[in-house]
Write a protein that holds these residues in place. Sequence first.
Motif, PDB file in Angstrom:
ATOM      1  N   GLY A 136       0.801  -1.213   0.000  1.00 11.91           N
ATOM      2  CA  GLY A 136       0.000   0.000   0.000  1.00 11.91           C
ATOM      3  C   GLY A 136       0.836   1.267   0.000  1.00 11.91           C
ATOM      4  O   GLY A 136       0.325   2.357  -0.243  1.00 11.91           O
ATOM      5  N   GLU A 137       2.142   1.141   0.272  1.00  9.90           N
ATOM      6  CA  GLU A 137       3.039   2.302   0.256  1.00  9.90           C
ATOM      7  C   GLU A 137       3.525   2.646  -1.146  1.00  9.90           C
ATOM      8  O   GLU A 137       4.225   3.637  -1.338  1.00  9.90           O
ATOM      9  CB  GLU A 137       4.245   2.026   1.167  1.00  9.90           C
ATOM     10  N   ILE A 138       3.158   1.820  -2.126  1.00  5.95           N
ATOM     11  CA  ILE A 138       3.547   2.099  -3.516  1.00  5.95           C
ATOM     12  C   ILE A 138       2.865   3.388  -3.971  1.00  5.95           C
ATOM     13  O   ILE A 138       1.667   3.562  -3.769  1.00  5.95           O
ATOM     14  CB  ILE A 138       3.150   0.919  -4.435  1.00  5.95           C
ATOM     15  N   ASN A 139       3.641   4.278  -4.596  1.00  5.00           N
ATOM     16  CA  ASN A 139       3.064   5.538  -5.078  1.00  5.00           C
ATOM     17  C   ASN A 139       2.494   5.364  -6.495  1.00  5.00           C
ATOM     18  O   ASN A 139       2.615   4.305  -7.103  1.00  5.00           O
ATOM     19  CB  ASN A 139       4.089   6.683  -5.002  1.00  5.00           C
ATOM     20  N   GLU A 140       1.881   6.435  -7.004  1.00 10.67           N
ATOM     21  CA  GLU A 140       1.196   6.371  -8.294  1.00 10.67           C
ATOM     22  C   GLU A 140       2.149   6.023  -9.443  1.00 10.67           C
ATOM     23  O   GLU A 140       1.830   5.180 -10.288  1.00 10.67           O
ATOM     24  CB  GLU A 140       0.492   7.703  -8.577  1.00 10.67           C
ATOM     25  N   THR A 141       3.311   6.650  -9.480  1.00 15.71           N
ATOM     26  CA  THR A 141       4.276   6.390 -10.553  1.00 15.71           C
ATOM     27  C   THR A 141       4.707   4.925 -10.546  1.00 15.71           C
ATOM     28  O   THR A 141       4.734   4.271 -11.591  1.00 15.71           O
ATOM     29  CB  THR A 141       5.518   7.301 -10.388  1.00 15.71           C
ATOM     30  N   THR A 142       5.006   4.410  -9.376  1.00 16.61           N
ATOM     31  CA  THR A 142       5.435   3.013  -9.260  1.00 16.61           C
ATOM     32  C   THR A 142       4.297   2.067  -9.630  1.00 16.61           C
ATOM     33  O   THR A 142       4.517   1.062 -10.310  1.00 16.61           O
ATOM     34  CB  THR A 142       5.945   2.729  -7.832  1.00 16.61           C
ATOM     35  N   ALA A 143       3.077   2.384  -9.211  1.00 19.74           N
ATOM     36  CA  ALA A 143       1.919   1.546  -9.554  1.00 19.74           C
ATOM     37  C   ALA A 143       1.743   1.485 -11.077  1.00 19.74           C
ATOM     38  O   ALA A 143       1.515   0.411 -11.644  1.00 19.74           O
ATOM     39  CB  ALA A 143       0.656   2.081  -8.885  1.00 19.74           C
ATOM     40  N   LYS A 144       1.876   2.629 -11.744  1.00 21.36           N
ATOM     41  CA  LYS A 144       1.748   2.666 -13.210  1.00 21.36           C
ATOM     42  C   LYS A 144       2.877   1.875 -13.875  1.00 21.36           C
ATOM     43  O   LYS A 144       2.646   1.134 -14.839  1.00 21.36           O
ATOM     44  CB  LYS A 144       1.750   4.111 -13.715  1.00 21.36           C
ATOM     45  N   ASN A 145       4.100   2.027 -13.357  1.00 18.49           N
ATOM     46  CA  ASN A 145       5.237   1.283 -13.917  1.00 18.49           C
ATOM     47  C   ASN A 145       5.071  -0.217 -13.708  1.00 18.49           C
ATOM     48  O   ASN A 145       5.375  -1.012 -14.599  1.00 18.49           O
ATOM     49  CB  ASN A 145       6.551   1.758 -13.303  1.00 18.49           C
ATOM     50  N   LEU A 146       4.594  -0.612 -12.532  1.00 20.30           N
ATOM     51  CA  LEU A 146       4.380  -2.035 -12.251  1.00 20.30           C
ATOM     52  C   LEU A 146       3.330  -2.598 -13.201  1.00 20.30           C
ATOM     53  O   LEU A 146       3.520  -3.674 -13.785  1.00 20.30           O
ATOM     54  CB  LEU A 146       3.965  -2.240 -10.792  1.00 20.30           C
ATOM     55  N   TYR A 147       2.242  -1.861 -13.402  1.00 19.84           N
ATOM     56  CA  TYR A 147       1.207  -2.310 -14.328  1.00 19.84           C
ATOM     57  C   TYR A 147       1.778  -2.484 -15.736  1.00 19.84           C
ATOM     58  O   TYR A 147       1.549  -3.502 -16.390  1.00 19.84           O
ATOM     59  CB  TYR A 147       0.028  -1.326 -14.352  1.00 19.84           C
ATOM     60  N   LYS A 148       2.544  -1.493 -16.183  1.00 20.45           N
ATOM     61  CA  LYS A 148       3.133  -1.533 -17.524  1.00 20.45           C
ATOM     62  C   LYS A 148       4.056  -2.756 -17.681  1.00 20.45           C
ATOM     63  O   LYS A 148       3.993  -3.471 -18.681  1.00 20.45           O
ATOM     64  CB  LYS A 148       3.908  -0.235 -17.785  1.00 20.45           C
ATOM     65  N   VAL A 149       4.882  -2.993 -16.675  1.00 12.38           N
ATOM     66  CA  VAL A 149       5.814  -4.134 -16.716  1.00 12.38           C
ATOM     67  C   VAL A 149       5.052  -5.457 -16.735  1.00 12.38           C
ATOM     68  O   VAL A 149       5.430  -6.399 -17.443  1.00 12.38           O
ATOM     69  CB  VAL A 149       6.793  -4.081 -15.512  1.00 12.38           C
ATOM     70  N   LEU A 150       3.949  -5.531 -15.983  1.00 13.92           N
ATOM     71  CA  LEU A 150       3.175  -6.778 -15.927  1.00 13.92           C
ATOM     72  C   LEU A 150       2.401  -7.050 -17.212  1.00 13.92           C
ATOM     73  O   LEU A 150       1.946  -8.168 -17.437  1.00 13.92           O
ATOM     74  CB  LEU A 150       2.222  -6.765 -14.731  1.00 13.92           C
ATOM     75  N   GLN A 151       2.264  -6.051 -18.072  1.00 16.77           N
ATOM     76  CA  GLN A 151       1.553  -6.246 -19.337  1.00 16.77           C
ATOM     77  C   GLN A 151       2.438  -6.829 -20.437  1.00 16.77           C
ATOM     78  O   GLN A 151       1.962  -7.201 -21.496  1.00 16.77           O
ATOM     79  CB  GLN A 151       0.936  -4.927 -19.825  1.00 16.77           C
ATOM     80  N   GLN A 152       3.743  -6.922 -20.182  1.00 18.90           N
ATOM     81  CA  GLN A 152       4.666  -7.452 -21.184  1.00 18.90           C
ATOM     82  C   GLN A 152       4.661  -8.977 -21.125  1.00 18.90           C
ATOM     83  O   GLN A 152       5.066  -9.565 -20.135  1.00 18.90           O
ATOM     84  CB  GLN A 152       6.066  -6.895 -20.945  1.00 18.90           C
ATOM     85  N   GLU A 153       4.189  -9.589 -22.185  1.00 14.80           N
ATOM     86  CA  GLU A 153       4.006 -11.037 -22.202  1.00 14.80           C
ATOM     87  C   GLU A 153       5.297 -11.822 -22.412  1.00 14.80           C
ATOM     88  O   GLU A 153       5.300 -13.038 -22.366  1.00 14.80           O
ATOM     89  CB  GLU A 153       2.972 -11.411 -23.269  1.00 14.80           C
ATOM     90  N   THR A 154       6.391 -11.113 -22.643  1.00 19.81           N
ATOM     91  CA  THR A 154       7.656 -11.825 -22.890  1.00 19.81           C
ATOM     92  C   THR A 154       8.327 -12.272 -21.593  1.00 19.81           C
ATOM     93  O   THR A 154       9.227 -13.091 -21.625  1.00 19.81           O
ATOM     94  CB  THR A 154       8.636 -10.913 -23.656  1.00 19.81           C
ATOM     95  N   ARG A 155       7.907 -11.726 -20.475  1.00 19.77           N
ATOM     96  CA  ARG A 155       8.513 -12.078 -19.192  1.00 19.77           C
ATOM     97  C   ARG A 155       7.524 -12.806 -18.319  1.00 19.77           C
ATOM     98  O   ARG A 155       6.387 -12.382 -18.188  1.00 19.77           O
ATOM     99  CB  ARG A 155       8.911 -10.820 -18.425  1.00 19.77           C
ATOM    100  N   GLY A 156       7.989 -13.856 -17.667  1.00 22.83           N
ATOM    101  CA  GLY A 156       7.158 -14.517 -16.684  1.00 22.83           C
ATOM    102  C   GLY A 156       7.579 -14.070 -15.300  1.00 22.83           C
ATOM    103  O   GLY A 156       8.769 -13.974 -15.015  1.00 22.83           O
TER     104      GLY A 156
END
Length: 171
Positions: free
Chosen positions: A120-140
Amino acid sequence: DEEPEQDSEEEEEDSAGRSLTKEEKELFAPFIQGRESKDQLLHALDTISLAAYTGNVVITGREGLDTMGLAKSIIREIQMMDSNFSGKVAKISGSSLNNRDVEEIVEGLVNGALIIQKAGEINETTAKNLYKVLQQETRGIIVILEGTKRMMNTFFEKYGLLETCFNARID
């Protein structure tokens, strides 16, 4: 808070028709307080996936409960179940993640797991970056977010898009 139900010793199946294996019972016994927690655990074990955009888990509990122990047990179970799992695991707090490159961390954990404590301490920028990284299907990767129930509910109210990547939750 309601009283936890006492499970009888006989095999009980959840709504999906699956019950815990002997090994799962031994590994997760300290974390199963009743039928609901057992069903949440079974759902998580059956939906966890190295597909980064889905199959991730949220674990909540009051301060002092061993939510990290549960996260580690889930990772151990994945290591036994999924031959594609690399065994690489990193643990970081939400506030520390705010000061790091999310993509670089995930890149170093390909086919592994990332446990984010006090997510819950994750800020908005980090949350957006995490979402973006999780959308890349090349990495498990498997991501486990850990925090109190209130903290995680507030977090997902702010960053609802990220919640779509977490289809299992154990409260």
